[in-house]
Design an enzyme around this catalytic site. Structure first.
Site, mmCIF file in Angstrom:
data_model
loop_
_atom_site.group_PDB
_atom_site.id
_atom_site.type_symbol
_atom_site.label_atom_id
_atom_site.label_comp_id
_atom_site.label_asym_id
_atom_site.label_seq_id
_atom_site.Cartn_x
_atom_site.Cartn_y
_atom_site.Cartn_z
ATOM 1 N N TYR A 53 0.829 -1.213 0.000
ATOM 2 C CA TYR A 53 0.000 0.000 0.000
ATOM 3 C C TYR A 53 0.852 1.247 0.000
ATOM 4 O O TYR A 53 1.957 1.235 0.524
ATOM 5 C CB TYR A 53 -0.903 0.006 1.235
ATOM 6 N N LEU A 240 -21.467 1.412 -4.470
ATOM 7 C CA LEU A 240 -22.752 1.193 -3.814
ATOM 8 C C LEU A 240 -23.290 2.428 -3.101
ATOM 9 O O LEU A 240 -24.427 2.424 -2.633
ATOM 10 C CB LEU A 240 -22.644 0.017 -2.843
ATOM 11 N N LYS A 243 -22.867 7.145 -6.073
ATOM 12 C CA LYS A 243 -22.295 8.396 -6.574
ATOM 13 C C LYS A 243 -21.786 8.319 -8.008
ATOM 14 O O LYS A 243 -21.497 9.348 -8.611
ATOM 15 C CB LYS A 243 -21.170 8.871 -5.647
#
Length: 345
Positions: A53, A240, A243
């Site tokens: 990450y 979900l 937008k």
């Protein structure tokens, strides 16, 4: 916040977990610290990260997420109050900037773990996960399984033995899998039983209203073997929330910024999303909170990994913890799922 057991270990984790893969890309160090402060104040004691990450993974940003968490831990000084999880990258996936190409060999497991511990400024991890299998397997949304060349795959016995060495050294408390299959989980459990190796405590796989594939095979393992789900992408990269419907492209949305993430944007996924959003609005609910509450409520879920790029998003996600969906809402969700099943595996 309700606590749940992590597998057969003595570790308890909050049923919401803070995901951190935006730290270092979409979030600055100061913003990361703000999120960590707010999440822990709300009762979250479970923080998930990974050596690769932030996402999308790049050589120049690799490790920043763990570094930001480490600097926060150093400032706050409350390490033993928290459950910190990280992951070791597997083979392939364009990760050549990690050790020349990460593997789950004994040598690389120890290298990856020690580097994560240094970045996180801690002596141990509560949970250390294999980010994806070091073998030929379908994951990250790929469909079907075709036999491939496993001649260069790292034997699971070698990987689990290396993890045992780390457990024995006090560097990790428990181990987990991620992006794995029923065969992978059961094989690891079998090897643990046969050779006295660490037992898998959890599996971190995608799970959302758009992807309930965990329910086929893995949910029974979670129930019978005590290997619960750490659900990632519970909002399907924000899809979900609704937008992105009707071609909307919010300027700071992940799918707007990074077009490579197309897993949840198919026409059928948009159709299902619209129906789920309509259910939430018909019942006066926030679409994101309804989607998160559904995931958290599943009996095979150990913890639901929420992620955000703003404090406002995080606040809304946290509020899902107090939402209990009615039977009417759940039946409406199931009705959509029966007609549009797993549009984004």
């Amino acid at each position: 916040m309700q606590q749940r057991p992590l597998g057969h270990t003595d570790i308890q984790v909050s049923r919401l977990c803070l995901g951190t893969m935006t730290f270092g890309e979409q979030n600055s160090e100061a913003e990361a610290h703000q999120q960590l402060d707010r999440a822990t104040a709300a009762g979250i004691d479970f923080i998930d990260t990974a050596e690769m990450y932030p996402v999308p993974p790049k050589a120049e940003t690799q490790g920043l997420t763990e570094r930001y968490i480490g600097s926060w831990l150093a400032k706050r000084g409350r390490r033993d109050d928290l459950v910190i999880a990280s992951k070791a990258a597997g083979a392939g996936r364009g990760m050549e900037h990690l050790r020349g190409g990460p593997r789950h060999t004994r040598e690389q497991i120890h290298q990856a773990l020690d580097a994560s511990l240094a970045r996180l400024q801690t002596d141990y991890l509560d949970l250390y996960q294999l980010h994806w299998p070091d073998r030929h397997v379908n994951c990250f949304g790929s469909l079907g399984y075709l036999p491939g060349d496993d001649s260069n795959a790292t034997p699971l016995e070698e990987t689990l033995s290396a993890l045992k060495e780390a457990v024995d050294a006090g560097k990790i408390r428990a181990i987990g899998l991620s992006n794995d299959t029923p065969w992978g989980v059961m094989r690891c459990l079998q090897l643990a039983d046969q050779h006295g190796l660490p037992r898998v405590a959890s599996v971190q796989n995608p799970y959302s209203l758009l992807n309930r594939s965990f329910e086929v095979g893995l949910s029974e393992i979670a129930h019978r073997e005590g290997v619960g789900l750490l659900a990632y992408s519970p909002l399907a990269f924000g899809v979900l929330s609704g937008k992105y419907l009707d071609g909307q492209k919010p300027p700071k949305g992940r799918l707007t910024l990074f077009e490579r993430f197309s897993r949840y944007t198919s026409e059928v996924a948009q159709q299902a999303t619209r129906e789920y959003v309509n259910i939430s609005r018909d019942h006066g609910l926030d679409p994101s909170q309804m989607a998160l509450a559904y995931v958290t409520s599943r009996p095979f879920v150990t913890s639901n990994i929420i992620g955000a790029t703003t404090l406002e998003q995080l606040e809304a996600n946290l509020e899902s913890d107090s939402l209990e969906l009615s039977n009417e809402v759940i039946e409406a969700i199931e009705s959509v799922h029966r007609r549009i099943s797993n549009p984004c595996p």
